[in-house]
Design a protein around this motif. Structure first.
Motif, PDB file in Angstrom:
ATOM      1  N   LEU A 316       0.910  -1.076   0.217  1.00 35.01           N
ATOM      2  CA  LEU A 316      -0.042  -0.068  -0.166  1.00 35.01           C
ATOM      3  C   LEU A 316       0.981   1.219   0.055  1.00 35.01           C
ATOM      4  CD1 LEU A 316      -2.662   1.407  -0.017  1.00 35.01           C
ATOM      5  CD2 LEU A 316      -2.637   1.248   2.705  1.00 35.01           C
ATOM      6  N   ALA A 317       2.045   1.292   0.755  1.00 34.95           N
ATOM      7  CA  ALA A 317       2.862   2.415   0.875  1.00 34.95           C
ATOM      8  C   ALA A 317       3.694   2.676  -0.568  1.00 34.95           C
ATOM      9  CB  ALA A 317       3.836   2.224   2.034  1.00 34.95           C
ATOM     10  N   ALA A 318       4.141   1.468  -1.039  1.00 35.27           N
ATOM     11  CA  ALA A 318       5.055   1.385  -2.061  1.00 35.27           C
ATOM     12  C   ALA A 318       4.322   1.907  -3.178  1.00 35.27           C
ATOM     13  CB  ALA A 318       5.680  -0.068  -2.448  1.00 35.27           C
ATOM     14  N   VAL A 319       3.034   1.391  -3.380  1.00 38.16           N
ATOM     15  CA  VAL A 319       2.468   1.548  -4.598  1.00 38.16           C
ATOM     16  C   VAL A 319       2.000   3.244  -4.589  1.00 38.16           C
ATOM     17  CG1 VAL A 319       0.191   1.367  -5.858  1.00 38.16           C
ATOM     18  CG2 VAL A 319       1.483  -0.566  -5.147  1.00 38.16           C
ATOM     19  N   THR A 324       1.523   8.072  -6.790  1.00 38.57           N
ATOM     20  CA  THR A 324       0.910   9.557  -6.506  1.00 38.57           C
ATOM     21  C   THR A 324       1.467  10.699  -7.583  1.00 38.57           C
ATOM     22  OG1 THR A 324       0.674   9.273  -4.150  1.00 38.57           O
ATOM     23  CG2 THR A 324       1.024  11.542  -4.709  1.00 38.57           C
ATOM     24  N   PRO A 325       2.698  10.744  -8.042  1.00 41.01           N
ATOM     25  CA  PRO A 325       3.371  11.667  -8.850  1.00 41.01           C
ATOM     26  C   PRO A 325       2.758  11.315 -10.434  1.00 41.01           C
ATOM     27  CG  PRO A 325       5.223  10.714  -7.638  1.00 41.01           C
ATOM     28  CD  PRO A 325       3.986   9.804  -7.487  1.00 41.01           C
ATOM     29  N   LEU A 326       2.538   9.847 -10.703  1.00 36.82           N
ATOM     30  CA  LEU A 326       1.867   9.781 -11.965  1.00 36.82           C
ATOM     31  C   LEU A 326       0.442  10.160 -12.171  1.00 36.82           C
ATOM     32  CD1 LEU A 326       3.042   5.940 -12.461  1.00 36.82           C
ATOM     33  CD2 LEU A 326       4.006   8.109 -13.238  1.00 36.82           C
ATOM     34  N   ALA A 327      -0.429  10.077 -10.843  1.00 38.13           N
ATOM     35  CA  ALA A 327      -1.588  10.493 -10.619  1.00 38.13           C
ATOM     36  C   ALA A 327      -1.950  12.131 -10.850  1.00 38.13           C
ATOM     37  CB  ALA A 327      -2.279   9.939  -9.388  1.00 38.13           C
ATOM     38  N   ALA A 328      -0.851  12.823 -10.263  1.00 38.19           N
ATOM     39  CA  ALA A 328      -0.621  14.231 -10.525  1.00 38.19           C
ATOM     40  C   ALA A 328      -0.612  14.498 -11.933  1.00 38.19           C
ATOM     41  CB  ALA A 328       0.495  14.701  -9.577  1.00 38.19           C
ATOM     42  N   ARG A 329       0.315  13.883 -12.778  1.00 39.68           N
ATOM     43  CA  ARG A 329       0.530  14.054 -14.129  1.00 39.68           C
ATOM     44  C   ARG A 329      -0.720  13.774 -14.928  1.00 39.68           C
ATOM     45  NH1 ARG A 329       6.721  11.334 -14.533  1.00 39.68           N
ATOM     46  NH2 ARG A 329       7.690  12.771 -12.961  1.00 39.68           N
ATOM     47  N   ALA A 330      -1.420  12.718 -14.698  1.00 40.16           N
ATOM     48  CA  ALA A 330      -2.520  12.319 -15.302  1.00 40.16           C
ATOM     49  C   ALA A 330      -3.686  13.422 -15.282  1.00 40.16           C
ATOM     50  CB  ALA A 330      -3.251  11.067 -14.791  1.00 40.16           C
ATOM     51  N   THR A 339      -9.347  10.835 -14.576  1.00 35.51           N
ATOM     52  CA  THR A 339      -8.627  10.469 -13.621  1.00 35.51           C
ATOM     53  C   THR A 339      -9.603   9.967 -12.314  1.00 35.51           C
ATOM     54  OG1 THR A 339      -6.905  12.146 -14.466  1.00 35.51           O
ATOM     55  CG2 THR A 339      -6.821  11.027 -12.023  1.00 35.51           C
ATOM     56  N   LEU A 340     -10.416  10.641 -12.036  1.00 36.17           N
ATOM     57  CA  LEU A 340     -11.245  10.503 -10.882  1.00 36.17           C
ATOM     58  C   LEU A 340     -12.079   9.194 -11.108  1.00 36.17           C
ATOM     59  CD1 LEU A 340     -12.578  13.921  -9.355  1.00 36.17           C
ATOM     60  CD2 LEU A 340     -11.379  12.214  -8.032  1.00 36.17           C
ATOM     61  N   VAL A 341     -12.853   9.326 -12.148  1.00 37.52           N
ATOM     62  CA  VAL A 341     -13.333   7.970 -12.457  1.00 37.52           C
ATOM     63  C   VAL A 341     -12.637   6.708 -12.632  1.00 37.52           C
ATOM     64  CG1 VAL A 341     -14.956   6.996 -14.416  1.00 37.52           C
ATOM     65  CG2 VAL A 341     -15.157   9.527 -13.620  1.00 37.52           C
ATOM     66  N   THR A 342     -11.469   6.945 -13.386  1.00 36.46           N
ATOM     67  CA  THR A 342     -10.483   5.678 -13.244  1.00 36.46           C
ATOM     68  C   THR A 342     -10.097   5.398 -11.853  1.00 36.46           C
ATOM     69  OG1 THR A 342      -9.505   6.720 -15.396  1.00 36.46           O
ATOM     70  CG2 THR A 342      -8.380   4.939 -13.953  1.00 36.46           C
ATOM     71  N   GLY A 343      -9.927   6.329 -10.796  1.00 36.07           N
ATOM     72  CA  GLY A 343      -9.627   5.910  -9.692  1.00 36.07           C
ATOM     73  C   GLY A 343     -10.847   5.442  -8.889  1.00 36.07           C
ATOM     74  N   ALA A 344     -12.062   5.674  -9.061  1.00 36.12           N
ATOM     75  CA  ALA A 344     -13.112   5.235  -8.539  1.00 36.12           C
ATOM     76  C   ALA A 344     -13.331   3.687  -8.975  1.00 36.12           C
ATOM     77  CB  ALA A 344     -14.373   6.312  -9.015  1.00 36.12           C
ATOM     78  N   ILE A 345     -13.231   3.506 -10.308  1.00 39.02           N
ATOM     79  CA  ILE A 345     -13.224   2.277 -10.770  1.00 39.02           C
ATOM     80  C   ILE A 345     -12.341   1.319 -10.101  1.00 39.02           C
ATOM     81  CG2 ILE A 345     -13.135   0.643 -12.641  1.00 39.02           C
ATOM     82  CD1 ILE A 345     -13.929   3.100 -14.317  1.00 39.02           C
ATOM     83  N   VAL A 379      -4.793   7.757  -6.372  1.00 36.36           N
ATOM     84  CA  VAL A 379      -5.450   8.511  -7.377  1.00 36.36           C
ATOM     85  C   VAL A 379      -6.616   9.234  -6.909  1.00 36.36           C
ATOM     86  CG1 VAL A 379      -6.627   8.195  -9.445  1.00 36.36           C
ATOM     87  CG2 VAL A 379      -4.576   6.706  -9.067  1.00 36.36           C
ATOM     88  N   VAL A 380      -7.619   8.711  -5.960  1.00 38.88           N
ATOM     89  CA  VAL A 380      -8.963   9.413  -5.762  1.00 38.88           C
ATOM     90  C   VAL A 380      -8.287  10.602  -4.724  1.00 38.88           C
ATOM     91  CG1 VAL A 380     -11.016   9.247  -4.449  1.00 38.88           C
ATOM     92  CG2 VAL A 380     -10.174   7.494  -5.809  1.00 38.88           C
ATOM     93  N   SER A 381      -7.415  10.332  -3.760  1.00 41.34           N
ATOM     94  CA  SER A 381      -7.036  11.379  -2.822  1.00 41.34           C
ATOM     95  C   SER A 381      -6.555  12.570  -3.587  1.00 41.34           C
ATOM     96  CB  SER A 381      -5.896  10.749  -1.850  1.00 41.34           C
ATOM     97  OG  SER A 381      -6.329   9.830  -1.277  1.00 41.34           O
TER      98      SER A 381
END
Length: 466
Positions: A316-319, A324-330, A339-345, A379-381
């Motif tokens: 959980l920590a490693a992922v 996190t940086p990839l989600a910000a770039r997305a 991005t939000l919908v992808t995280g929710a799925i 991603v959702v955070s």
């Protein structure tokens, strides 16, 4: 770059590091406790339902403390408040390990929550002068603090498990003492000094802090939680009218006072913002149901020690740190909504996969489950933080951020309450499947709600955040 700006860069980096360390303490302590619940049950002879109060008391104090501390920071200065909070953390964590009762441990957790609640609003208030002196953009500095918060929450079970294995549950308090001391020294040396403020009578400060509203908020939640957690053997029916009365008085108070603890008028006037809070609260119910439930299940049903259960949460920590940086770039490249919908799925999938633990708690299976949970968490955070800024008016940003934090804590409180109710009959495979079913259903609701959250375009969102 001017010559005068050069020396400001290292100073800004040191200041942001100290502020990040201080803000990390709240999510770190909210997650380290996940692997300490079973040892606390054994040491103090309390049940599964009662032990959840060590979590609930922390979140109740945090939910009430975050908005209040933001106002006190505006009144007395964010640097002063941050330093005061680190002193409270150090004292609470130095004394709580010597507690002779479970109630005293909960009291120590309340003091810890109040101390750590000063950090985030104080840090946010100090970012603007830091950005001005270093020529570094405020969003970039804010991103560093957000990453520290996200990583701190994710790594908590790993650190907590190692500490408990070798030093006992007391060590998850002691570890905060040097961390708070480092944050205090760093902020003392490098954080921008508070601007001079006009002296304000204490009576006015208390009046504008809406102490009655805070007390009614806590009374409303506490009366409901005690009723739910004490359904067996005999429900305390008299608490239901207390809950209704306290809730009604809270709404009446918040709609009438010029300085509300929770600005209900702001929510009524901004439907999109209200949907952001609701979806974020539901997300946290799902996440913390797994975050607190899985370590308990692994220790009581799977037979793992606290240390091993913490290590099994490591993906959980490693992922989180990697994604996190990839989600910000997305968010920057494809936009906030996709991005939000992808995280929710991914949240629906991750919640549903937790059912595998009912059939096998083999290490490989648990590692895959925690890794799958880490993806939607980060991603959702990050996405919901951006949705907050895109949905709130700039002049409401401070109040909106305070309510946003409160919705996080309310979600965590609901999660621990649900777990307490479901695990009251034992941490069995059937009860775990029931918890997974509730979490998965709420994840589906969260996904559906995101259909109605309509943030502005990415450019507008970035402008609001800046």
């Amino acid at each position: 770059m001017t010559a005068s700006a050069d020396p400001a860069r290292p100073r800004t980096g040191a200041a942001v590091a100290a502020l990040s360390l201080g803000t990390l303490l709240n999510p770190l302590n909210s997650s380290m406790i996940a692997v300490a619940l079973v040892p606390l049950q054994h040491d103090f002879g309390v049940g599964v339902t009662a032990v959840t109060w060590v979590i609930t008391s922390f979140y109740l104090a945090s939910a009430a403390g975050q908005p209040l501390m933001g106002r006190l920071g505006d009144r007395f200065g964010p640097r002063r408040l941050f330093l005061f909070g680190m002193v409270v953390v150090a004292l609470a964590c130095a004394l709580t390990p010597f507690a002779g009762s479970f109630a005293a441990v909960c009291a120590g957790r309340v003091a810890l929550a109040i101390g750590t609640a000063t950090a985030f609003p104080s840090a946010i208030a100090m970012l603007r002068p830091l950005a001005a002196s270093s020529k570094v953009g405020t969003p970039r500095l804010l991103g560093r603090i957000q990453i520290a918060n996200t990583s701190g929450a994710a790594i908590g079970p790993v650190l907590g498990g190692a500490l408990i294995t070798f030093l006992g549950w007391q060590s998850i308090f002691w570890v905060n003492v040097p961390l708070a001391a480092l944050a205090f020294v760093g902020a003392w040396l490098f954080a921008p000094k508070d601007a001079e403020r006009a002296r304000t009578p204490l009576r006015q400060t208390l009046a504008e802090s809406d102490i009655p509203g805070i007390l009614l908020f806590v009374a409303t939640l506490t009366s409901l939680l005690i009723f739910l957690l004490d359904l067996e053997p005999q429900p305390l029916w008299w608490l239901l009218p207390v809950f209704v009365a306290a809730g009604a008085l809270f709404v009446w108070r918040e709609l009438r006072t010029p300085h509300p603890f929770l600005d209900l008028r702001l929510l009524a006037a901004n439907r999109r913002l209200m949907l952001v809070y609701l979806s974020f609260a539901i997300f946290n119910v799902v996440y913390y149901s797994a975050f607190f439930g899985l370590p308990q299940f692994l220790q009581t049903h799977g037979g793992y020690s606290a240390g091993v259960a913490g290590l099994l949460m490591f993906p959980l920590a490693a992922v989180t740190i990697v994604i996190t940086p990839l989600a910000a770039r997305a968010i920057e490249s494809i936009g906030l909504r996709p991005t939000l919908v992808t995280g929710a799925i991914a949240l629906v999938v991750g919640a549903g996969l937790l059912a595998v633990a009912a059939f096998t708690t083999a290490p490989w299976a648990v590692l895959l489950l925690t890794a799958a949970l880490g993806i939607p968490y980060c991603v959702v955070s990050i996405g919901m933080n951006q949705a907050l800024y895109s949905s709130a008016r700039p002049e409401d940003a401070g109040v909106a951020a305070g309510i946003f934090q409160t919705s996080r804590y309310v979600g965590a409180i609901v999660a621990t309450t649900v777990l307490g109710l479901l695990f009251s009959g034992g941490t069995t495979s059937g009860n775990w499947l029931a918890a997974v079913g509730v979490a998965t259903a709420l994840a589906v609701v969260h996904l559906a709600l995101l259909v109605f959250v309509r943030p502005r375009s990415r450019g507008a969102a970035e402008g609001a955040a800046a």
